[in-house]
Design an enzyme around this catalytic site. Structure first.
Site, PDB file in Angstrom:
ATOM      1  N   ASP A  28      -2.787   0.589   4.012  1.00 53.35           N
ATOM      2  CA  ASP A  28      -3.698  -0.479   3.413  1.00 53.35           C
ATOM      3  C   ASP A  28      -4.428  -1.347   4.541  1.00 53.35           C
ATOM      4  O   ASP A  28      -5.779  -1.637   4.414  1.00 53.35           O
ATOM      5  CB  ASP A  28      -3.293  -1.361   2.410  1.00 53.35           C
ATOM      6  N   GLU A  62      -8.677  -4.141  -0.114  1.00 53.22           N
ATOM      7  CA  GLU A  62      -7.688  -3.218   0.515  1.00 53.22           C
ATOM      8  C   GLU A  62      -6.849  -4.291   1.343  1.00 53.22           C
ATOM      9  O   GLU A  62      -5.739  -4.181   1.666  1.00 53.22           O
ATOM     10  CB  GLU A  62      -8.292  -2.332   1.536  1.00 53.22           C
ATOM     11  N   HIS A 112      -4.559  -5.842  -1.131  1.00 46.37           N
ATOM     12  CA  HIS A 112      -3.379  -5.010  -1.288  1.00 46.37           C
ATOM     13  C   HIS A 112      -2.397  -5.210  -0.259  1.00 46.37           C
ATOM     14  O   HIS A 112      -1.352  -5.238  -0.246  1.00 46.37           O
ATOM     15  CB  HIS A 112      -3.724  -3.532  -1.265  1.00 46.37           C
ATOM     16  N   TYR A 157       2.043  -6.865  -0.290  1.00 41.97           N
ATOM     17  CA  TYR A 157       3.057  -6.529  -0.030  1.00 41.97           C
ATOM     18  C   TYR A 157       4.134  -7.428   1.100  1.00 41.97           C
ATOM     19  O   TYR A 157       5.325  -7.536   0.927  1.00 41.97           O
ATOM     20  CB  TYR A 157       2.973  -5.106   0.921  1.00 41.97           C
ATOM     21  N   GLU A 159      -6.466   7.280  -0.472  1.00 40.63           N
ATOM     22  CA  GLU A 159      -6.251   6.747  -1.550  1.00 40.63           C
ATOM     23  C   GLU A 159      -5.629   7.325  -2.755  1.00 40.63           C
ATOM     24  O   GLU A 159      -4.772   6.658  -3.362  1.00 40.63           O
ATOM     25  CB  GLU A 159      -7.613   6.088  -2.161  1.00 40.63           C
ATOM     26  N   GLU A 194      -7.367   1.407  -6.801  1.00 41.54           N
ATOM     27  CA  GLU A 194      -7.493   2.749  -6.264  1.00 41.54           C
ATOM     28  C   GLU A 194      -8.043   3.829  -6.677  1.00 41.54           C
ATOM     29  O   GLU A 194      -8.713   4.501  -6.237  1.00 41.54           O
ATOM     30  CB  GLU A 194      -5.880   3.218  -5.626  1.00 41.54           C
ATOM     31  N   HIS A 228     -11.711   3.120  -6.282  1.00 46.19           N
ATOM     32  CA  HIS A 228     -12.171   3.434  -4.995  1.00 46.19           C
ATOM     33  C   HIS A 228     -12.221   5.034  -4.736  1.00 46.19           C
ATOM     34  O   HIS A 228     -13.263   5.334  -4.125  1.00 46.19           O
ATOM     35  CB  HIS A 228     -10.983   3.077  -4.020  1.00 46.19           C
TER      36      HIS A 228
END
Length: 317
Positions: free
Chosen positions: A66, A97, A100, A104, A157, A191, A194
């Site tokens: 990402d 992105e 994203h 994490y 992606e 995603e 995208h």
């Protein structure tokens, strides 16, 4: 006199897909800070060391990819746009992105110690197979043609992320780490848009090529799929052999490689279909979430941009 600077006019749309995609992406806007990840700590404490290791590595790998997409991928695609609205859409994708990638870190902050987090990131920076696919895609972003860059983006992606997505979806199907999986489903939803949008833009350019140019680009594209899948096999064995999920993950990867090719308007390569994928994982993708007020942290879904049931149709406009 220099060329006049042109303001973007959303009331004069050259491509309706730009407007539809912008509206879709803004409707489903979300942030990781609204997901109560700490509710998963009880599940986490009951999991084995091998499971902790797997979760850390798959999310470390996803963070790296990402980051690549937000820092290099969208920048390279913006160098060859058809409309001003397309650049606006790519700006939105670039930001999400980054969301994203940050998500994490929120998961790591909740589940892992500082020492474990440092170990995960050190692994991501040095793992042979993870670095291979990141560098392969990044090289195309910096040195490929505009259409090759779009192919690389769609493969990233819609294909390469899924060796990591398998783990939280599997646990979701077994009613574990539900809030972690909530974030993954939100990312999956992004995603899917995208991949289809950039695939659509690829098809516009591909259809303008001569038959010879199309044949050459298709050969390059399928060679890239084979190369990436060969590396992904090694990466999957490295991550999943200890826990015994390798073959099931590889089936999931082949299924999503086909989806990536279909986003690009090409024929699927592998024989694997949805019926071949682990049903628990497919059910995990299809599970809806409980909704809550966007401004509260009660529950684990959004009214603003609800998580929708995922299906094959989500890969197409």
């Amino acid at each position: 006199m220099s060329e006049q600077y042109k303001p973007i006019n959303w009331n004069k749309i050259e491509d309706a897909i730009d407007k539809a995609t912008w509206e879709k992406l803004t409707e489903q806007f979300w942030l990781d800070t609204r997901i109560p990840l700490s509710n998963d700590l009880d599940d986490w404490r009951k999991m084995t060391k091998a499971e902790h290791n797997l979760v850390g590595k798959v999310f470390g790998g996803l963070t790296l990819l990402d980051t690549l997409q937000s820092q290099d991928g969208m920048t390279s695609l913006k160098e060859n746009i058809r409309t001003q609205q397309e650049e606006a859409v790519l700006n939105n994708i670039e930001f999400m992105e980054s969301v994203h990638a940050k998500s994490y870190s929120s998961i790591f902050e909740t589940l892992n110690t500082e020492a474990e987090i440092n170990e995960i990131f050190a692994w991501a920076e040095t793992d042979e197979f993870l670095q291979y696919k990141a560098q392969k895609i990044n090289d195309i972003y910096h040195n490929g043609t505009p259409l090759q860059r779009k192919i690389a983006s769609v493969f990233l992606e819609t294909f390469l992320f899924y060796s990591g997505f398998y783990t939280p979806l599997y646990y979701l199907g077994h009613n574990k780490l539900n809030n972690v999986a909530e974030i993954i489903k939100l990312i999956l939803r992004d995603e899917s848009v995208h991949g289809t949008y950039i695939g659509y833009k690829f098809q516009l350019g591909f259809n303008e090529l001569s038959e010879t140019e199309q044949a050459d680009l298709k050969m390059w594209m399928y060679d890239l799929v084979f190369d990436l899948y060969s590396n992904e096999e090694k990466y999957t064995h490295e991550l999943y052999d200890e826990i015994g999920w390798t073959e099931s993950v590889l089936t999931f990867l082949r299924y999503n490689a086909n989806k990536a090719l279909m986003n690009l308007g090409q024929d699927p390569l592998f024989p694997d279909g949805a019926e071949d994928v682990n049903s628990v994982v497919m059910n995990g993708i299809s599970t809806t979430t409980s909704n809550h007020d966007f401004f509260s942290q009660v529950g684990n879904g959004y009214r603003l941009g609800e998580v929708e049931v995922m299906s094959d149709e989500d890969y197409n406009f």
